[in-house]
Design an enzyme around this catalytic site. Structure first.
Site, mmCIF file in Angstrom:
data_model
loop_
_atom_site.group_PDB
_atom_site.id
_atom_site.type_symbol
_atom_site.label_atom_id
_atom_site.label_comp_id
_atom_site.label_asym_id
_atom_site.label_seq_id
_atom_site.Cartn_x
_atom_site.Cartn_y
_atom_site.Cartn_z
ATOM 1 N N ILE A 155 8.297 -6.853 -4.027
ATOM 2 C CA ILE A 155 7.408 -5.950 -4.776
ATOM 3 C C ILE A 155 8.129 -4.901 -5.788
ATOM 4 O O ILE A 155 7.843 -4.728 -6.959
ATOM 5 C CB ILE A 155 6.474 -5.176 -3.604
ATOM 6 C CG1 ILE A 155 5.765 -6.213 -3.127
ATOM 7 C CG2 ILE A 155 5.699 -4.052 -4.532
ATOM 8 C CD1 ILE A 155 4.699 -5.755 -1.994
ATOM 9 N N THR A 230 2.451 2.892 -2.156
ATOM 10 C CA THR A 230 1.546 1.578 -2.014
ATOM 11 C C THR A 230 2.382 0.637 -0.978
ATOM 12 O O THR A 230 1.913 -0.343 -0.635
ATOM 13 C CB THR A 230 1.533 0.620 -3.283
ATOM 14 O OG1 THR A 230 2.934 0.312 -3.704
ATOM 15 C CG2 THR A 230 0.851 1.306 -4.231
ATOM 16 N N SER A 231 3.122 1.423 -0.066
ATOM 17 C CA SER A 231 3.783 0.839 0.921
ATOM 18 C C SER A 231 3.232 0.914 2.423
ATOM 19 O O SER A 231 2.428 0.136 2.822
ATOM 20 C CB SER A 231 5.174 1.122 0.999
ATOM 21 O OG SER A 231 5.894 0.087 0.122
ATOM 22 N N ARG A 232 3.470 2.156 3.125
ATOM 23 C CA ARG A 232 3.051 2.482 4.204
ATOM 24 C C ARG A 232 2.949 3.561 4.323
ATOM 25 O O ARG A 232 3.869 4.634 4.124
ATOM 26 C CB ARG A 232 3.921 1.994 5.432
ATOM 27 C CG ARG A 232 3.882 0.382 5.749
ATOM 28 C CD ARG A 232 2.426 0.248 6.249
ATOM 29 N NE ARG A 232 2.333 -1.387 6.477
ATOM 30 C CZ ARG A 232 1.974 -2.405 5.609
ATOM 31 N NH1 ARG A 232 1.644 -2.137 4.314
ATOM 32 N NH2 ARG A 232 1.900 -3.538 6.012
ATOM 33 N N ASP A 256 -2.044 4.600 -1.787
ATOM 34 C CA ASP A 256 -2.881 3.357 -1.469
ATOM 35 C C ASP A 256 -2.742 3.487 0.166
ATOM 36 O O ASP A 256 -3.707 2.406 0.696
ATOM 37 C CB ASP A 256 -2.526 1.910 -2.331
ATOM 38 C CG ASP A 256 -3.227 0.852 -1.768
ATOM 39 O OD1 ASP A 256 -4.609 1.007 -1.907
ATOM 40 O OD2 ASP A 256 -2.774 -0.297 -1.195
ATOM 41 N N GLU A 261 -4.355 6.311 8.342
ATOM 42 C CA GLU A 261 -5.426 5.622 7.776
ATOM 43 C C GLU A 261 -6.157 4.394 8.958
ATOM 44 O O GLU A 261 -7.486 4.023 8.482
ATOM 45 C CB GLU A 261 -4.877 4.490 6.711
ATOM 46 C CG GLU A 261 -4.137 3.291 7.240
ATOM 47 C CD GLU A 261 -3.387 2.547 5.921
ATOM 48 O OE1 GLU A 261 -3.166 3.259 5.055
ATOM 49 O OE2 GLU A 261 -3.637 1.409 6.276
ATOM 50 N N HIS A 293 -5.987 1.148 0.908
ATOM 51 C CA HIS A 293 -5.070 0.046 0.986
ATOM 52 C C HIS A 293 -5.450 -1.434 0.672
ATOM 53 O O HIS A 293 -5.715 -2.145 1.375
ATOM 54 C CB HIS A 293 -4.951 -0.120 2.668
ATOM 55 C CG HIS A 293 -3.651 -0.672 3.129
ATOM 56 N ND1 HIS A 293 -2.737 -0.473 4.127
ATOM 57 C CD2 HIS A 293 -2.841 -1.889 2.644
ATOM 58 C CE1 HIS A 293 -1.533 -1.100 4.290
ATOM 59 N NE2 HIS A 293 -1.574 -1.904 3.374
ATOM 60 N N GLN A 294 -5.754 -1.114 -0.722
ATOM 61 C CA GLN A 294 -6.315 -2.578 -1.451
ATOM 62 C C GLN A 294 -5.280 -3.062 -2.235
ATOM 63 O O GLN A 294 -5.596 -3.890 -3.220
ATOM 64 C CB GLN A 294 -7.581 -2.232 -2.051
ATOM 65 C CG GLN A 294 -7.352 -1.199 -3.313
ATOM 66 C CD GLN A 294 -8.601 -1.150 -4.210
ATOM 67 O OE1 GLN A 294 -9.608 -0.339 -3.757
ATOM 68 N NE2 GLN A 294 -8.577 -1.930 -5.361
ATOM 69 N N ALA A 295 -4.273 -2.578 -2.235
ATOM 70 C CA ALA A 295 -3.253 -3.082 -3.419
ATOM 71 C C ALA A 295 -2.872 -4.870 -3.162
ATOM 72 O O ALA A 295 -2.658 -5.411 -4.184
ATOM 73 C CB ALA A 295 -1.912 -2.558 -2.988
ATOM 74 N N PHE A 296 -3.205 -5.220 -2.185
ATOM 75 C CA PHE A 296 -3.216 -6.544 -2.011
ATOM 76 C C PHE A 296 -4.217 -7.553 -2.415
ATOM 77 O O PHE A 296 -4.041 -8.713 -2.356
ATOM 78 C CB PHE A 296 -2.707 -7.218 -0.469
ATOM 79 C CG PHE A 296 -4.142 -6.841 0.345
ATOM 80 C CD1 PHE A 296 -4.457 -5.586 0.769
ATOM 81 C CD2 PHE A 296 -4.979 -7.991 0.675
ATOM 82 C CE1 PHE A 296 -5.606 -5.499 1.481
ATOM 83 C CE2 PHE A 296 -5.997 -7.912 1.376
ATOM 84 C CZ PHE A 296 -6.496 -6.440 1.683
HETATM 85 P P1 NAI Z 1 10.880 -6.874 0.807
HETATM 86 O O1 NAI Z 1 11.227 -7.102 2.436
HETATM 87 O O2 NAI Z 1 10.876 -8.182 -0.073
HETATM 88 O O3 NAI Z 1 11.409 -5.669 0.287
HETATM 89 C C1 NAI Z 1 11.780 -4.340 0.994
HETATM 90 C C2 NAI Z 1 13.171 -3.598 0.577
HETATM 91 O O4 NAI Z 1 13.036 -2.421 1.103
HETATM 92 C C3 NAI Z 1 14.250 -4.462 0.835
HETATM 93 O O5 NAI Z 1 15.109 -4.710 -0.179
HETATM 94 C C4 NAI Z 1 14.826 -3.614 1.739
HETATM 95 O O6 NAI Z 1 16.441 -3.793 1.864
HETATM 96 C C5 NAI Z 1 14.379 -2.347 1.448
HETATM 97 N N1 NAI Z 1 14.439 -1.345 2.498
HETATM 98 C C6 NAI Z 1 14.404 -1.388 3.736
HETATM 99 N N2 NAI Z 1 14.531 -0.165 4.429
HETATM 100 C C7 NAI Z 1 14.908 0.857 3.327
HETATM 101 C C8 NAI Z 1 14.952 2.093 3.344
HETATM 102 N N3 NAI Z 1 15.178 2.840 4.486
HETATM 103 N N4 NAI Z 1 14.956 2.587 2.094
HETATM 104 C C9 NAI Z 1 14.955 1.949 0.915
HETATM 105 N N5 NAI Z 1 14.745 0.743 1.173
HETATM 106 C C10 NAI Z 1 14.623 0.185 2.175
HETATM 107 O O7 NAI Z 1 9.313 -6.440 0.919
HETATM 108 P P2 NAI Z 1 8.287 -6.418 0.032
HETATM 109 O O8 NAI Z 1 7.495 -7.643 -0.179
HETATM 110 O O9 NAI Z 1 8.789 -5.805 -1.489
HETATM 111 O O10 NAI Z 1 7.134 -5.143 0.650
HETATM 112 C C11 NAI Z 1 7.531 -3.850 0.451
HETATM 113 C C12 NAI Z 1 6.428 -2.970 1.332
HETATM 114 O O11 NAI Z 1 5.164 -2.981 0.819
HETATM 115 C C13 NAI Z 1 6.024 -3.776 2.845
HETATM 116 O O12 NAI Z 1 6.982 -3.307 3.825
HETATM 117 C C14 NAI Z 1 4.963 -3.122 3.104
HETATM 118 O O13 NAI Z 1 5.041 -2.260 3.716
HETATM 119 C C15 NAI Z 1 3.971 -3.145 1.614
HETATM 120 N N6 NAI Z 1 3.034 -3.782 1.336
HETATM 121 C C16 NAI Z 1 1.973 -3.019 1.083
HETATM 122 C C17 NAI Z 1 0.706 -3.645 0.578
HETATM 123 C C18 NAI Z 1 -0.521 -3.085 0.284
HETATM 124 O O14 NAI Z 1 -1.582 -3.760 0.156
HETATM 125 N N7 NAI Z 1 -0.589 -1.811 0.097
HETATM 126 C C19 NAI Z 1 0.912 -5.070 0.590
HETATM 127 C C20 NAI Z 1 2.055 -5.756 0.929
HETATM 128 C C21 NAI Z 1 3.084 -5.079 1.276
#
Ligand code: NAI
Length: 342
Positions: A155, A230-232, A256, A261, A293-296
């Site tokens: 992302i 938009t992560s957690r 988000d 939540e 939490h609607q980004a997806f």
């Molecule tokens: P990904 O696994 O492809 O990338 C995560 C990146 O974060 C990796 O490069 C990793 O090395 C890095 N990382 C790990 N710990 C870290 C730290 N302490 N500080 C900085 N970087 C760190 O995951 P992706 O698919 O990019 O998703 C990222 C996050 O987005 C997910 O973990 C999830 O929490 C969130 N998400 C939110 C959604 C939403 O609807 N709001 C939907 C999907 C994901």
């Protein structure tokens, strides 16, 4: 036919899973309730539980599901901070959907950022009431600003490309930098906080990353910084964020996700008094925009979620390796890639 107990069902989930159920030879029972210690017994008699981001998959829940015959938990999401992995190991396999549409989340992050910076949420309300005044709606150009991207995985990378399209300078922090990224300068989290005009979070919630945005990191930031999450929710200390907004240190926040939540997001609470003063104050701030939490939530992402989840369930039923299986040993695991976690 594999029997699936599907928790925290919403109409949009049902639409996409129902479209594929026959093709994957599954029977799905949809429960509206979240999976937790009270609702776990509902899964008795099912082979698989399908769960989501705000289900509470504790040791108690795992043991109860295991006693009742469940052998697979299929998370229909990427994040998995809500599971007690150690309790599950050796009993219940866990799969997730590692990627379903990084575009959906990255584009939502950009939509939120643009809305906060250009005050679209205020403009929308005004013009609906035929108030065509522009007073108080001054924004700033994204072009030429420095964006700090925390987490440059699937992302984060898509988001970085969007930012480049706007002519922004990109700083990044990730413990595993991607050397192939062009026009991105990796730095420490402290440097990123000091130098960014906007900070966007795209990393998972882990014990290391919990409250990475707290009073200390906010103190380092530029006055007027805009924060996008938009992560957690747990990545941000919400009380510290609120204080940062009240003190004018933070110029805007686009959220988000929110650390508490769990019982609120995805539900209609419009006629309910709820107890979370921090969230109420954040939502009341003119420079804060919250989505639930609607980004997806795009058609493409929902289709991919259903397809990947059902493929994992089919692989499980066929006794095959599940490519998206995870366990608590995954980060340091040395087993052959063509094996199950246990
Ligand atoms: P990904 O696994 O492809 O990338 C995560 C990146 O974060 C990796 O490069 C990793 O090395 C890095 N990382 C790990 N710990 C870290 C730290 N302490 N500080 C900085 N970087 C760190 O995951 P992706 O698919 O990019 O998703 C990222 C996050 O987005 C997910 O973990 C999830 O929490 C969130 N998400 C939110 C959604 C939403 O609807 N709001 C939907 C999907 C994901």
């Amino acid at each position: 036919m594999t029997r699936i107990a599907f928790f925290d069902t919403k109409p949009y989930d049902k639409t996409h899973f129902d479209q594929l159920a026959a093709e994957y030879d599954v029977h799905i029972h949809y429960f509206e309730s979240k999976l937790n210690e009270n609702t776990a017994p509902l899964a008795k008699g099912y082979d698989v539980v399908c769960a989501f981001v705000n289900d509470h998959i504790t040791e108690f829940v795992i043991n109860r599901l295991y006693e009742d015959g469940v052998r697979l938990i299929a998370m229909r999401c990427a994040g998995y901070n809500n599971i007690d992995f150690k309790s599950a190991f050796g009993k219940i396999h866990i799969v997730r959907v590692p990627a379903y549409s990084p575009y959906a989340v990255a584009e939502h992050a950009m939509a939120l950022l643009l809305s906060v910076v250009r005050q679209i949420h205020h403009a929308y309300v005004r013009t609906r009431e035929f108030n065509f005044s522009l007073n108080g709606l001054v924004g700033f150009d994204l072009h030429g600003k420095t964006i700090g991207v925390v987490g440059t995985g699937k992302i984060g990378k898509v988001f970085i490309n969007l930012c480049k399209g706007f002519g922004m300078k990109v700083l990044a922090f990730d413990p595993y930098p991607d050397k192939s990224l062009e026009d991105v300068r990796y730095c420490t989290l402290e440097e990123l906080c000091k130098e960014s005009d906007i900070i966007s979070l795209h990393c998972p919630l882990t014990p290391d990353s919990e409250h990475m945005i707290d009073r200390k990191s906010i103190a380092l930031m530029k006055p007027g910084v805009v924060l996008v999450n938009t992560s957690r929710g747990g990545l941000v200390d919400s009380q510290a964020l609120l204080e940062g907004i009240k003190s004018r240190k933070i110029g805007g926040a686009a959220l988000d996700v929110y650390e508490e939540e769990g019982e609120l997001f995805y539900e209609d609470k419009s006629a309910t008094l709820f107890d979370d003063d921090t969230l109420m104050l954040l939502i009341a701030m003119p420079n804060v925009l919250v989505t639930s939490h609607q980004a997806f939530l795009t058609d493409e992402a929902l289709h991919n979620i259903a397809e990947t989840t059902l493929q994992s369930i089919r692989d499980f039923a066929d006794g095959k390796v599940m490519p998206h299986e995870i366990c608590y040993q995954c980060a340091t695991c040395t087993k052959e890639p063509n094996q199950r976690c246990f």
